[in-house]
Write an enzyme that holds these catalytic residues in place. Structure first.
Site, mmCIF file in Angstrom:
data_model
loop_
_atom_site.group_PDB
_atom_site.id
_atom_site.type_symbol
_atom_site.label_atom_id
_atom_site.label_comp_id
_atom_site.label_asym_id
_atom_site.label_seq_id
_atom_site.Cartn_x
_atom_site.Cartn_y
_atom_site.Cartn_z
ATOM 1 N N HIS A 130 10.990 -11.065 -5.418
ATOM 2 C CA HIS A 130 11.138 -9.875 -4.138
ATOM 3 C C HIS A 130 12.823 -9.977 -3.947
ATOM 4 O O HIS A 130 12.990 -11.205 -3.486
ATOM 5 C CB HIS A 130 10.437 -10.583 -2.999
ATOM 6 C CG HIS A 130 9.029 -9.978 -3.271
ATOM 7 N ND1 HIS A 130 8.290 -10.605 -4.232
ATOM 8 C CD2 HIS A 130 7.966 -9.562 -2.425
ATOM 9 C CE1 HIS A 130 6.984 -10.277 -4.044
ATOM 10 N NE2 HIS A 130 6.872 -9.416 -2.992
ATOM 11 N N HIS A 168 3.043 -5.131 -9.017
ATOM 12 C CA HIS A 168 3.165 -5.770 -7.882
ATOM 13 C C HIS A 168 1.964 -5.846 -6.924
ATOM 14 O O HIS A 168 1.847 -4.875 -6.163
ATOM 15 C CB HIS A 168 4.397 -5.090 -6.983
ATOM 16 C CG HIS A 168 5.009 -5.825 -5.747
ATOM 17 N ND1 HIS A 168 6.556 -5.542 -5.442
ATOM 18 C CD2 HIS A 168 4.703 -6.598 -5.090
ATOM 19 C CE1 HIS A 168 6.452 -6.198 -4.312
ATOM 20 N NE2 HIS A 168 5.236 -6.934 -3.947
ATOM 21 N N GLU A 222 13.742 -5.915 -0.002
ATOM 22 C CA GLU A 222 12.721 -5.318 0.762
ATOM 23 C C GLU A 222 13.300 -5.555 2.054
ATOM 24 O O GLU A 222 13.311 -4.317 2.747
ATOM 25 C CB GLU A 222 11.437 -6.237 0.878
ATOM 26 C CG GLU A 222 10.458 -5.769 1.559
ATOM 27 C CD GLU A 222 9.152 -6.622 1.468
ATOM 28 O OE1 GLU A 222 9.444 -7.827 1.300
ATOM 29 O OE2 GLU A 222 8.072 -6.154 1.913
ATOM 30 N N HIS A 225 -0.104 -8.839 -5.005
ATOM 31 C CA HIS A 225 -0.550 -10.423 -4.402
ATOM 32 C C HIS A 225 -2.056 -10.519 -4.318
ATOM 33 O O HIS A 225 -2.667 -9.684 -3.510
ATOM 34 C CB HIS A 225 0.230 -10.703 -3.130
ATOM 35 C CG HIS A 225 1.745 -10.383 -2.803
ATOM 36 N ND1 HIS A 225 2.562 -11.335 -3.183
ATOM 37 C CD2 HIS A 225 2.379 -9.355 -2.730
ATOM 38 C CE1 HIS A 225 3.789 -11.043 -3.205
ATOM 39 N NE2 HIS A 225 3.618 -9.720 -2.894
ATOM 40 N N ASP A 241 0.918 -3.695 -3.337
ATOM 41 C CA ASP A 241 1.488 -5.143 -2.707
ATOM 42 C C ASP A 241 0.572 -5.753 -2.074
ATOM 43 O O ASP A 241 0.190 -6.835 -2.653
ATOM 44 C CB ASP A 241 2.418 -4.704 -1.549
ATOM 45 C CG ASP A 241 3.441 -5.609 -1.411
ATOM 46 O OD1 ASP A 241 3.258 -6.602 -1.931
ATOM 47 O OD2 ASP A 241 4.329 -5.349 -0.374
ATOM 48 N N ASP A 242 -0.272 -5.329 -0.835
ATOM 49 C CA ASP A 242 -1.344 -6.255 -0.141
ATOM 50 C C ASP A 242 -2.236 -5.001 0.202
ATOM 51 O O ASP A 242 -1.908 -4.852 1.538
ATOM 52 C CB ASP A 242 -0.726 -7.049 1.053
ATOM 53 C CG ASP A 242 0.360 -7.860 0.532
ATOM 54 O OD1 ASP A 242 -0.032 -9.052 -0.146
ATOM 55 O OD2 ASP A 242 1.581 -7.780 0.561
HETATM 56 N N1 ADE Z 1 3.908 -11.765 0.336
HETATM 57 C C1 ADE Z 1 2.807 -10.948 0.293
HETATM 58 N N2 ADE Z 1 3.383 -9.770 0.329
HETATM 59 C C2 ADE Z 1 4.764 -9.806 0.710
HETATM 60 C C3 ADE Z 1 5.802 -9.078 0.734
HETATM 61 N N3 ADE Z 1 5.641 -7.587 0.830
HETATM 62 N N4 ADE Z 1 7.116 -9.362 0.724
HETATM 63 C C4 ADE Z 1 7.171 -10.748 0.666
HETATM 64 N N5 ADE Z 1 6.237 -11.498 0.559
HETATM 65 C C5 ADE Z 1 5.189 -11.275 0.542
HETATM 66 ZN ZN ZN Z 2 4.912 -8.270 -2.504
#
Ligand code: ADE
Ligand code: ZN
Length: 338
Positions: free
Chosen positions: A196, A16, A199, A18, A277-278
């Site tokens: 997703h 997971h 969340e 991006h 994630d990011d």
């Molecule tokens: N795009 C990038 N990170 C995300 C996340 N945690 N939830 C939804 N969209 C995303």
């Molecule tokens: Zn994500």
């Protein structure tokens, strides 16, 4: 061996991630400069100061702004290569990476630039770093289903580079069932399916992602714990949750890592695994996530090892490749625990 050494030594996957969320401010400034783009911040520090979020949407607004400097195929290559170097340092041996084609095509960037640049870096990741990877085409759920179908159409000449379809962006108000035709089309094209779900969205969104979109893996899934029947179903079907602890903290999905649900998930028999994630926005890459939850929840060596194993069993690697890595982890475990 102390727990941080164990985390470092364990081979692991990241499922997971991006790629646009790995855009470190330093690289953003460098690419902006060579593309003659003026960022609305005068320094890396002042950009970083904006990385305080109360919810998913506040983050997304900053994240979409960040990608604006990516213009050329080489920019996408450089972004992806920088992530792969970071993944290598964390002993990530396999990555399943999402990218958001629409955050580029919506700005007038040719569809082929992003996918070709990312793909070329992933090939180099395999040949030069020994990291295997799959690419997940992730579509933006705040856009219409027809817009997403049009983007999927653009991906057809590139199907050899894509393993799965994903669904990200603003969850609340954009339930999975909005994308029924999109996922049916992806299935017809032979793609695997992730989304997703849970969340910020309620357990019902996880149910519909499973029942209507027929997904193979759940991204996040935190809120499944509010529905006992859903937990039973996830356990029975051996579904994997790609959990992102530092993301959950930064986006206020949890207000304290000591209350993070990853340990409860493991206790209930859910195949949860850990991701970043990011990472450029949330304060850490995959090992930072393992270390932070280990400390906050006092995870045992057994639990850390289970998380690393789940990262393989939840991947789209072949059963032979998964078995090879599980055996590698078991050999390491023998040395650590006995
Ligand atoms: N795009 C990038 N990170 C995300 C996340 N945690 N939830 C939804 N969209 C995303
Ligand atoms: Zn994500």
């Amino acid at each position: 061996m102390n727990k941080n050494d164990l985390i470092q030594k364990l081979p692991k996957t990241e499922l997971h991630l991006h790629i646009e969320g790995t855009f470190e401010p330093e690289l953003m400034f460098e690419i902006a400069k060579r593309n003659n783009i003026k960022l609305p911040y005068d320094s890396v520090e002042s950009l970083k100061n904006t990385y305080e979020f109360n919810n998913l949407q506040e983050f997304l607004d900053i994240y979409y702004q960040g990608v604006n400097v990516l213009k050329k195929e080489q920019d996408f290559y450089d972004l992806t290569w920088a992530y792969l170097l970071r993944a290598k340092a964390d002993n990530v041996v396999h990555a399943e990476i999402m990218y958001d084609p629409q955050s580029h095509t919506e700005r007038g960037i040719d569809f082929d630039y992003a996918i070709n640049g990312i793909h070329r870096a992933l090939q180099d990741g395999q040949s030069k770093l020994g990291i295997s990877s799959y690419l997940i085409l992730s579509l933006l759920r705040h856009l219409s289903e027809n817009e997403c179908l049009e983007t999927l159409q653009l991906a057809i000449p590139h199907l050899d580079k894509i393993k799965a379809i994903g669904l990200d962006s603003s969850e609340l108000g954009n339930p999975p069932e909005k994308f029924t035709r999109l996922y049916a089309k992806a299935d017809e094209l032979g793609l695997l399916k992730v989304a997703h779900a849970g969340e910020e969205g309620p357990p019902e969104y996880i149910w519909s992602a499973l029942n209507i979109l027929d997904i193979d893996r759940i991204d996040h899934g935190n809120r499944c714990l509010e529905d006992e029947k859903l937990v039973d179903y996830i356990v029975k079907e051996k579904l994997t949750l790609t959990v992102c602890p530092l993301s959950n903290l930064k986006l206020c999905v949890v207000n304290d890592l000591r209350k993070h649900p990853i340990k409860t998930m493991l206790d209930k028999g859910i195949k949860a695994m850990i991701n970043s994630d990011d990472p450029a926005y949330f304060g850490g890459y995959v090992n930072d996530n393992y270390k932070a939850v280990t400390k906050a929840l006092d995870l045992s060596e057994e639990e850390i090892i289970q998380l690393a194993k789940n990262s393989f069993t939840g991947s789209f690697l072949s059963s032979e490749e998964i078995a090879k890595y599980i055996a590698q982890i078991d050999r390491l475990k023998k040395g650590v625990l006995y």
